[in-house]
Every structure is written in structure tokens, then in C-alpha cells.
Write a protein that holds these residues in place. Structure first.
Motif, PDB file in Angstrom:
ATOM      1  N   THR A   1     -33.031 -16.664-101.983  1.00 26.69           N
ATOM      2  CA  THR A   1     -33.377 -17.574-102.632  1.00 26.69           C
ATOM      3  C   THR A   1     -32.411 -18.879-102.685  1.00 26.69           C
ATOM      4  OG1 THR A   1     -32.276 -16.582-104.732  1.00 26.69           O
ATOM      5  CG2 THR A   1     -34.605 -16.157-104.396  1.00 26.69           C
ATOM      6  N   SER A   2     -31.229 -18.353-102.300  1.00 28.67           N
ATOM      7  CA  SER A   2     -29.974 -19.387-102.423  1.00 28.67           C
ATOM      8  C   SER A   2     -30.010 -20.136-101.143  1.00 28.67           C
ATOM      9  CB  SER A   2     -28.673 -18.906-102.435  1.00 28.67           C
ATOM     10  OG  SER A   2     -28.461 -18.318-103.901  1.00 28.67           O
ATOM     11  N   MET A   3     -30.579 -19.650-100.063  1.00 30.68           N
ATOM     12  CA  MET A   3     -30.629 -20.177 -98.633  1.00 30.68           C
ATOM     13  C   MET A   3     -32.035 -21.094 -98.879  1.00 30.68           C
ATOM     14  SD  MET A   3     -29.912 -16.810 -96.117  1.00 30.68           S
ATOM     15  CE  MET A   3     -30.988 -17.601 -94.844  1.00 30.68           C
ATOM     16  N   ALA A   4     -33.022 -20.535 -99.275  1.00 25.53           N
ATOM     17  CA  ALA A   4     -34.097 -21.384 -99.417  1.00 25.53           C
ATOM     18  C   ALA A   4     -33.949 -22.809-100.327  1.00 25.53           C
ATOM     19  CB  ALA A   4     -35.211 -20.576-100.328  1.00 25.53           C
ATOM     20  N   TYR A   5     -32.938 -22.495-101.582  1.00 28.16           N
ATOM     21  CA  TYR A   5     -32.843 -23.722-102.589  1.00 28.16           C
ATOM     22  C   TYR A   5     -31.912 -24.864-101.706  1.00 28.16           C
ATOM     23  CZ  TYR A   5     -29.943 -26.355-105.610  1.00 28.16           C
ATOM     24  OH  TYR A   5     -29.333 -27.573-106.505  1.00 28.16           O
ATOM     25  N   LEU A   6     -31.152 -24.261-100.550  1.00 31.57           N
ATOM     26  CA  LEU A   6     -30.235 -25.205-100.138  1.00 31.57           C
ATOM     27  C   LEU A   6     -31.037 -25.864 -98.848  1.00 31.57           C
ATOM     28  CD1 LEU A   6     -26.792 -23.365 -99.651  1.00 31.57           C
ATOM     29  CD2 LEU A   6     -27.270 -25.495-101.013  1.00 31.57           C
ATOM     30  N   ASP A   7     -31.891 -25.205 -98.068  1.00 27.13           N
ATOM     31  CA  ASP A   7     -32.907 -25.636 -97.385  1.00 27.13           C
ATOM     32  C   ASP A   7     -33.566 -26.613 -97.906  1.00 27.13           C
ATOM     33  OD1 ASP A   7     -31.603 -23.922 -95.350  1.00 27.13           O
ATOM     34  OD2 ASP A   7     -33.446 -22.539 -95.313  1.00 27.13           O
ATOM     35  N   GLY A   8     -34.391 -26.277 -99.134  1.00 17.59           N
ATOM     36  CA  GLY A   8     -35.205 -27.364 -99.795  1.00 17.59           C
ATOM     37  C   GLY A   8     -34.506 -28.669-100.277  1.00 17.59           C
ATOM     38  N   LYS A   9     -33.237 -28.464-100.768  1.00 21.80           N
ATOM     39  CA  LYS A   9     -32.211 -29.729-101.051  1.00 21.80           C
ATOM     40  C   LYS A   9     -32.186 -30.488 -99.882  1.00 21.80           C
ATOM     41  CE  LYS A   9     -27.926 -30.371-103.467  1.00 21.80           C
ATOM     42  NZ  LYS A   9     -27.011 -29.608-103.895  1.00 21.80           N
ATOM     43  N   ASP A  10     -31.920 -29.829 -98.851  1.00 21.77           N
ATOM     44  CA  ASP A  10     -31.752 -30.663 -97.509  1.00 21.77           C
ATOM     45  C   ASP A  10     -32.720 -31.248 -97.067  1.00 21.77           C
ATOM     46  OD1 ASP A  10     -28.803 -30.198 -97.114  1.00 21.77           O
ATOM     47  OD2 ASP A  10     -29.173 -28.309 -95.741  1.00 21.77           O
ATOM     48  N   TRP A  11     -33.952 -30.606 -97.063  1.00 22.58           N
ATOM     49  CA  TRP A  11     -35.385 -31.369 -96.886  1.00 22.58           C
ATOM     50  C   TRP A  11     -35.647 -32.259 -97.712  1.00 22.58           C
ATOM     51  CZ3 TRP A  11     -39.804 -32.123 -99.032  1.00 22.58           C
ATOM     52  CH2 TRP A  11     -40.969 -32.681 -98.273  1.00 22.58           C
ATOM     53  N   GLN A  12     -35.407 -32.415 -98.920  1.00 17.78           N
ATOM     54  CA  GLN A  12     -35.537 -33.551 -99.847  1.00 17.78           C
ATOM     55  C   GLN A  12     -34.710 -34.524 -99.691  1.00 17.78           C
ATOM     56  OE1 GLN A  12     -34.764 -31.685-103.810  1.00 17.78           O
ATOM     57  NE2 GLN A  12     -36.897 -30.454-104.027  1.00 17.78           N
ATOM     58  N   ILE A  13     -33.457 -34.226 -99.347  1.00 21.85           N
ATOM     59  CA  ILE A  13     -32.460 -35.389 -99.232  1.00 21.85           C
ATOM     60  C   ILE A  13     -32.965 -36.281 -97.615  1.00 21.85           C
ATOM     61  CG2 ILE A  13     -30.045 -36.039 -98.025  1.00 21.85           C
ATOM     62  CD1 ILE A  13     -29.192 -33.779-100.072  1.00 21.85           C
ATOM     63  N   GLN A  14     -33.212 -35.550 -96.687  1.00 16.67           N
ATOM     64  CA  GLN A  14     -33.990 -36.017 -95.409  1.00 16.67           C
ATOM     65  C   GLN A  14     -35.434 -36.482 -95.522  1.00 16.67           C
ATOM     66  OE1 GLN A  14     -33.999 -32.980 -92.628  1.00 16.67           O
ATOM     67  NE2 GLN A  14     -31.744 -32.508 -92.513  1.00 16.67           N
ATOM     68  N   HIS A  15     -35.932 -36.029 -96.316  1.00 17.53           N
ATOM     69  CA  HIS A  15     -37.448 -36.526 -96.672  1.00 17.53           C
ATOM     70  C   HIS A  15     -37.312 -37.946 -97.466  1.00 17.53           C
ATOM     71  CE1 HIS A  15     -41.709 -36.913 -96.919  1.00 17.53           C
ATOM     72  NE2 HIS A  15     -41.506 -36.863 -98.429  1.00 17.53           N
ATOM     73  N   ALA A  16     -36.509 -38.072 -98.374  1.00 14.65           N
ATOM     74  CA  ALA A  16     -36.242 -39.041 -99.366  1.00 14.65           C
ATOM     75  C   ALA A  16     -35.528 -40.393 -98.477  1.00 14.65           C
ATOM     76  CB  ALA A  16     -35.309 -38.710-100.495  1.00 14.65           C
ATOM     77  N   THR A  17     -34.619 -39.810 -97.517  1.00 12.30           N
ATOM     78  CA  THR A  17     -34.026 -40.675 -96.584  1.00 12.30           C
ATOM     79  C   THR A  17     -35.299 -41.528 -95.578  1.00 12.30           C
ATOM     80  OG1 THR A  17     -31.986 -39.786 -96.711  1.00 12.30           O
ATOM     81  CG2 THR A  17     -32.434 -41.359 -94.947  1.00 12.30           C
ATOM     82  N   PHE A  18     -35.925 -40.764 -95.269  1.00 13.11           N
ATOM     83  CA  PHE A  18     -37.181 -40.974 -94.170  1.00 13.11           C
ATOM     84  C   PHE A  18     -38.102 -41.692 -95.169  1.00 13.11           C
ATOM     85  CE2 PHE A  18     -41.396 -40.515 -92.499  1.00 13.11           C
ATOM     86  CZ  PHE A  18     -41.225 -41.087 -91.083  1.00 13.11           C
ATOM     87  N   THR A  19     -38.519 -41.567 -96.129  1.00 13.17           N
ATOM     88  CA  THR A  19     -39.423 -42.219 -97.149  1.00 13.17           C
ATOM     89  C   THR A  19     -39.002 -43.701 -97.248  1.00 13.17           C
ATOM     90  OG1 THR A  19     -40.282 -40.183 -97.759  1.00 13.17           O
ATOM     91  CG2 THR A  19     -40.881 -42.243 -99.100  1.00 13.17           C
ATOM     92  N   LYS A  20     -37.625 -43.831 -97.557  1.00 15.26           N
ATOM     93  CA  LYS A  20     -36.973 -44.857 -98.069  1.00 15.26           C
ATOM     94  C   LYS A  20     -37.036 -45.887 -96.759  1.00 15.26           C
ATOM     95  CE  LYS A  20     -32.591 -46.889 -99.739  1.00 15.26           C
ATOM     96  NZ  LYS A  20     -31.384 -46.376-100.297  1.00 15.26           N
ATOM     97  N   HIS A  21     -36.668 -45.251 -95.591  1.00 11.48           N
ATOM     98  CA  HIS A  21     -36.713 -46.130 -94.449  1.00 11.48           C
ATOM     99  C   HIS A  21     -38.072 -46.675 -94.048  1.00 11.48           C
ATOM    100  CE1 HIS A  21     -32.384 -45.967 -93.394  1.00 11.48           C
ATOM    101  NE2 HIS A  21     -32.464 -44.470 -93.587  1.00 11.48           N
ATOM    102  N   HIS A  22     -39.088 -45.522 -94.254  1.00 13.22           N
ATOM    103  CA  HIS A  22     -40.146 -46.017 -93.871  1.00 13.22           C
ATOM    104  C   HIS A  22     -41.069 -46.963 -94.633  1.00 13.22           C
ATOM    105  CE1 HIS A  22     -44.283 -44.746 -92.151  1.00 13.22           C
ATOM    106  NE2 HIS A  22     -44.763 -44.763 -93.249  1.00 13.22           N
ATOM    107  N   ARG A  23     -40.826 -46.859 -95.951  1.00 13.70           N
ATOM    108  CA  ARG A  23     -41.239 -47.853 -96.869  1.00 13.70           C
ATOM    109  C   ARG A  23     -40.711 -49.086 -96.676  1.00 13.70           C
ATOM    110  NH1 ARG A  23     -40.882 -44.375-102.574  1.00 13.70           N
ATOM    111  NH2 ARG A  23     -42.692 -43.014-102.027  1.00 13.70           N
ATOM    112  N   SER A  24     -39.427 -49.558 -96.330  1.00 20.35           N
ATOM    113  CA  SER A  24     -38.876 -50.799 -95.927  1.00 20.35           C
ATOM    114  C   SER A  24     -39.565 -51.562 -94.684  1.00 20.35           C
ATOM    115  CB  SER A  24     -37.223 -50.594 -95.759  1.00 20.35           C
ATOM    116  OG  SER A  24     -36.972 -49.799 -94.383  1.00 20.35           O
ATOM    117  N   TYR A  25     -40.386 -50.633 -93.796  1.00 18.81           N
ATOM    118  CA  TYR A  25     -40.836 -51.383 -92.585  1.00 18.81           C
ATOM    119  C   TYR A  25     -42.320 -51.955 -93.371  1.00 18.81           C
ATOM    120  CZ  TYR A  25     -37.274 -49.514 -89.693  1.00 18.81           C
ATOM    121  OH  TYR A  25     -35.874 -48.996 -89.157  1.00 18.81           O
ATOM    122  N   ASN A  26     -42.811 -51.683 -94.138  1.00 14.65           N
ATOM    123  CA  ASN A  26     -44.284 -51.855 -94.714  1.00 14.65           C
ATOM    124  C   ASN A  26     -44.117 -53.099 -95.616  1.00 14.65           C
ATOM    125  OD1 ASN A  26     -45.383 -49.713 -93.448  1.00 14.65           O
ATOM    126  ND2 ASN A  26     -45.477 -48.390 -95.407  1.00 14.65           N
TER     127      ASN A  26
END
Length: 130
Positions: free
Chosen positions: A105-130
Motif C-alpha cells: 500500500t505504501s508503494m501504491a501511495y508513492l506511485d499514485g503521488k508521483d502520477w498525480q505530480i506528473q499528471h498535474a504538471t502535464f495538465t498545466k503545460h497542456h492547458r497553457s497551449y490552449n
């Protein structure tokens, strides 16, 4: 005749020195090669975290997930046991059993945390192009 014998003796002497020098060179080369091999092995082990950094036994320590920064999986060889190694925010290592529920569960938590950080960064960059 003395001249020829003296010449022959001189050639034998040079030949013996040449053989001795070649054996000496061979020993020096072998020593150098051995030292080079050891250096490569040590540097390879260091690059992989080093054998000295392997977990030797599993810990039952369970910290709050917010205190965990990252993890990696330790495998055999070169390490003696399979483990999941968590790194805390204070840079402490926790060697955990890969089959333990807390570990998973700790591994899943850290994986999810990393995914959220990467996804938030991607979404932020993606929105700036629109």
C-alpha cells in the motif's frame, strides 16, 4: 676462437636478460590487469548503490506514508535478500518485506503521488497551449 665463444656467451647473457625482462613485464601486466578488474567491479557496485548498501534483514518499521519520499526494489543478486527499500523524508532507509500489506500500500501511495505530480504538471503545460 675466443672471440666467437665470447660472442656466444654475450648473446646467451642478453637472451637470459630478455627472458627475465619478459617475465617481469608479464607479472607487471598481470598485476595491472588484476587491479583494473577490481577497480571496475568496485565502481560497478558503487554505481548500483553498492553491495554495502544492501539490506541484510527486513524491518517491521511502519512510518506514516507522508514521511516516505521514495522507494526502490532490491533484488538478488547482488544483494542477499529481496526487499523494498523506502527512503524517508529524513533520508533514512527502511527495508521492508515485499509481500507485506503495508509495503504494497505504501508503494501504491508513492506511485499514485508521483502520477498525480506528473499528471498535474502535464495538465498545466497542456492547458497553457490552449
Amino acid at each position: 676462437m675466443k672471440c666467437v665463444g665470447g660472442l656466444k656467451k654475450g648473446l646467451q647473457s642478453r637472451h637470459k636478460r630478455h627472458i627475465y625482462f619478459s617475465q617481469r613485464q608479464a607479472m607487471a601486466s598481470l598485476s595491472f590487469l588484476s587491479l583494473l578488474l577490481v577497480t571496475i567491479m568496485v565502481s560497478t557496485a558503487s554505481a548500483q548503490g553498492g553491495i554495502a548498501s544492501c539490506c541484510r534483514k527486513l524491518s517491521r518499521t511502519q512510518v506514516h506514508r507522508e514521511q516516505l519520499k521514495s522507494y526502490y526494489k532490491q533484488s538478488t543478486p547482488p544483494c542477499p535478500i529481496h526487499a523494498v527499500v523506502f527512503i524517508s523524508v529524513k533520508d533514512k532507509r527502511i527495508c521492508s518485506d515485499p509481500e507485506n500489506v503495508w509495503t504494497k500500500t505504501s508503494m501504491a501511495y508513492l506511485d499514485g503521488k508521483d502520477w498525480q505530480i506528473q499528471h498535474a504538471t502535464f495538465t498545466k503545460h497542456h492547458r497553457s497551449y490552449n
